[in-house]
Design an enzyme around this catalytic site. Structure first.
Site, mmCIF file in Angstrom:
data_model
loop_
_atom_site.group_PDB
_atom_site.id
_atom_site.type_symbol
_atom_site.label_atom_id
_atom_site.label_comp_id
_atom_site.label_asym_id
_atom_site.label_seq_id
_atom_site.Cartn_x
_atom_site.Cartn_y
_atom_site.Cartn_z
ATOM 1 N N LYS A 32 9.431 -58.777 2.360
ATOM 2 C CA LYS A 32 10.851 -58.594 2.063
ATOM 3 C C LYS A 32 11.023 -58.254 0.587
ATOM 4 O O LYS A 32 10.564 -58.988 -0.288
ATOM 5 C CB LYS A 32 11.636 -59.863 2.386
ATOM 6 N N ASP A 59 16.124 -56.031 1.529
ATOM 7 C CA ASP A 59 17.223 -57.012 1.638
ATOM 8 C C ASP A 59 18.235 -56.786 0.511
ATOM 9 O O ASP A 59 18.242 -57.505 -0.479
ATOM 10 C CB ASP A 59 16.591 -58.413 1.558
ATOM 11 N N LYS A 61 21.654 -56.319 1.198
ATOM 12 C CA LYS A 61 22.948 -56.895 1.637
ATOM 13 C C LYS A 61 24.142 -56.060 1.156
ATOM 14 O O LYS A 61 25.007 -56.537 0.419
ATOM 15 C CB LYS A 61 23.105 -58.329 1.118
ATOM 16 N N ASP A 64 30.507 -52.801 0.639
ATOM 17 C CA ASP A 64 31.351 -51.927 -0.178
ATOM 18 C C ASP A 64 32.257 -51.152 0.773
ATOM 19 O O ASP A 64 32.261 -51.432 1.978
ATOM 20 C CB ASP A 64 30.440 -50.985 -1.009
ATOM 21 N N THR A 122 23.243 -68.648 4.064
ATOM 22 C CA THR A 122 22.863 -70.038 4.364
ATOM 23 C C THR A 122 23.199 -70.966 3.199
ATOM 24 O O THR A 122 23.186 -72.181 3.347
ATOM 25 C CB THR A 122 21.352 -70.135 4.712
ATOM 26 N N ARG A 214 8.941 -69.275 -0.797
ATOM 27 C CA ARG A 214 8.177 -70.165 -1.662
ATOM 28 C C ARG A 214 7.020 -70.901 -1.008
ATOM 29 O O ARG A 214 6.025 -71.174 -1.681
ATOM 30 C CB ARG A 214 9.138 -71.154 -2.341
HETATM 31 O O1 C5P Z 1 11.674 -69.420 -0.743
HETATM 32 P P1 C5P Z 1 12.417 -69.348 0.544
HETATM 33 O O2 C5P Z 1 11.502 -69.448 1.763
HETATM 34 O O3 C5P Z 1 13.583 -70.320 0.613
HETATM 35 O O4 C5P Z 1 13.018 -67.858 0.561
HETATM 36 C C1 C5P Z 1 13.914 -67.406 1.527
HETATM 37 C C2 C5P Z 1 14.253 -65.972 1.281
HETATM 38 O O5 C5P Z 1 15.248 -65.576 2.226
HETATM 39 C C3 C5P Z 1 14.851 -65.678 -0.094
HETATM 40 O O6 C5P Z 1 14.434 -64.366 -0.471
HETATM 41 C C4 C5P Z 1 16.345 -65.697 0.135
HETATM 42 O O7 C5P Z 1 17.041 -64.866 -0.741
HETATM 43 C C5 C5P Z 1 16.428 -65.136 1.564
HETATM 44 N N1 C5P Z 1 17.644 -65.489 2.296
HETATM 45 C C6 C5P Z 1 18.030 -66.791 2.540
HETATM 46 N N2 C5P Z 1 19.203 -67.035 3.229
HETATM 47 C C7 C5P Z 1 19.947 -66.018 3.689
HETATM 48 C C8 C5P Z 1 19.548 -64.688 3.446
HETATM 49 C C9 C5P Z 1 18.382 -64.449 2.741
HETATM 50 O O8 C5P Z 1 17.350 -67.717 2.141
HETATM 51 N N3 C5P Z 1 21.026 -66.270 4.400
#
Ligand code: C5P
Length: 235
Positions: A32, A59, A61, A64, A122, A214
């Site tokens: 991603k 990603d 998003k 506009d 989220t 992460r």
């Molecule tokens: O580190 P982690 O596993 O929490 O990363 C989740 C990824 O998913 C991040 O890049 C975050 O921006 C993305 N994301 C999210 N919730 C959303 C949309 C995207 O955590 N609703």
């Protein structure tokens, strides 16, 4: 397309990104590319990742006016990406325009990128949604309705919490794509995510794809953790 485990390349610079990917040797991944990375390195990073054989969820998003989103999607469709997204809050016209732009911009003989929509981030809880976005319906109802609007607009699926997958399938059918972040192993730190599930739980809930950041990118041995999570995901 197989149900993917997508690695979020949320890293500070190109050196760290290349270092992370070096752990995977010749393994082809689904990655991603988020706003930070795309705004820093642009089309070039997409080409570099594609040349290495990886599939890409871009990603960005988009949110506009319909005309701008349509033209932007037309532009992005030339990048050979696999998934791209918009905010459902932009409305049905904007989502239809996104789809139209992708249809127009996809080179002949290539597959159109999958288009998905973010229903509610989220990081937004019901209190924030009601007090700051002035949306008074319950969060689940908003997610369900936005997903239905997305489907009606020609969008292929949504980004959502794995816990929302059953209600989205109920509203939009089980072939509607659900791409779920907020994934952790049982032993991992939760960080700023509010509601997390394991890859296995995400699968049990019917998620089509999962996004892992992460847990893999901060691991001492990212490849081991990736393999563990992939096994848990694929069962
Ligand atoms: O580190 P982690 O596993 O929490 O990363 C989740 C990824 O998913 C991040 O890049 C975050 O921006 C993305 N994301 C999210 N919730 C959303 C949309 C995207 O955590 N609703």
């Amino acid at each position: 397309m197989q149900r993917p485990l997508i690695i979020a390349l949320d890293l500070d610079d190109a050196g760290k990104r290349r270092e992370l990917l070096s752990h995977f040797d010749k393994e082809t991944l689904f990655v991603k590319v988020g706003m930070e990375l795309f705004y820093r390195e642009g089309r070039q990073v997409i080409e570099e990742l594609k040349d290495a054989g990886h599939q890409i969820f871009l990603d960005l998003k988009l949110h506009d006016i319909p005309n701008t989103v349509q033209r932007t999607m037309k532009e992005l469709a030339s990048l050979d990406i696999d998934i791209v997204n918009v905010h459902a809050a932009g409305g049905k016209k904007m989502m239809s325009a996104a789809r139209e732009g992708l249809d127009q911009g996809t080179p002949v003989g290539k597959e159109r990128p999958i288009l998905i929509a973010v229903t509610q981030l989220t990081s937004t809880d019901e209190g924030t949604m009601q007090k700051e976005l002035l949306i008074q319906q319950p969060l689940n109802e908003v997610v369900r309705t936005y997903a239905s609007f997305a489907k009606e607009s020609g969008v292929d699926g949504v980004v959502c919490s794995a816990k929302e997958v059953p209600l989205i399938h109920d509203a939009c059918g089980s072939s509607f794509y659900t791409v779920c972040p907020g994934i952790r192993r049982a032993e991992d730190a939760v960080g700023d995510q509010k509601r997390v599930v394991t890859p296995h739980e995400a699968r049990e809930l019917g998620s089509w794809g999962i996004v892992v950041g992460r847990s893999i990118t901060s691991a001492e041995n990212p490849f081991n953790v990736y393999q563990q999570m992939k096994q848990d995901w694929e069962g």
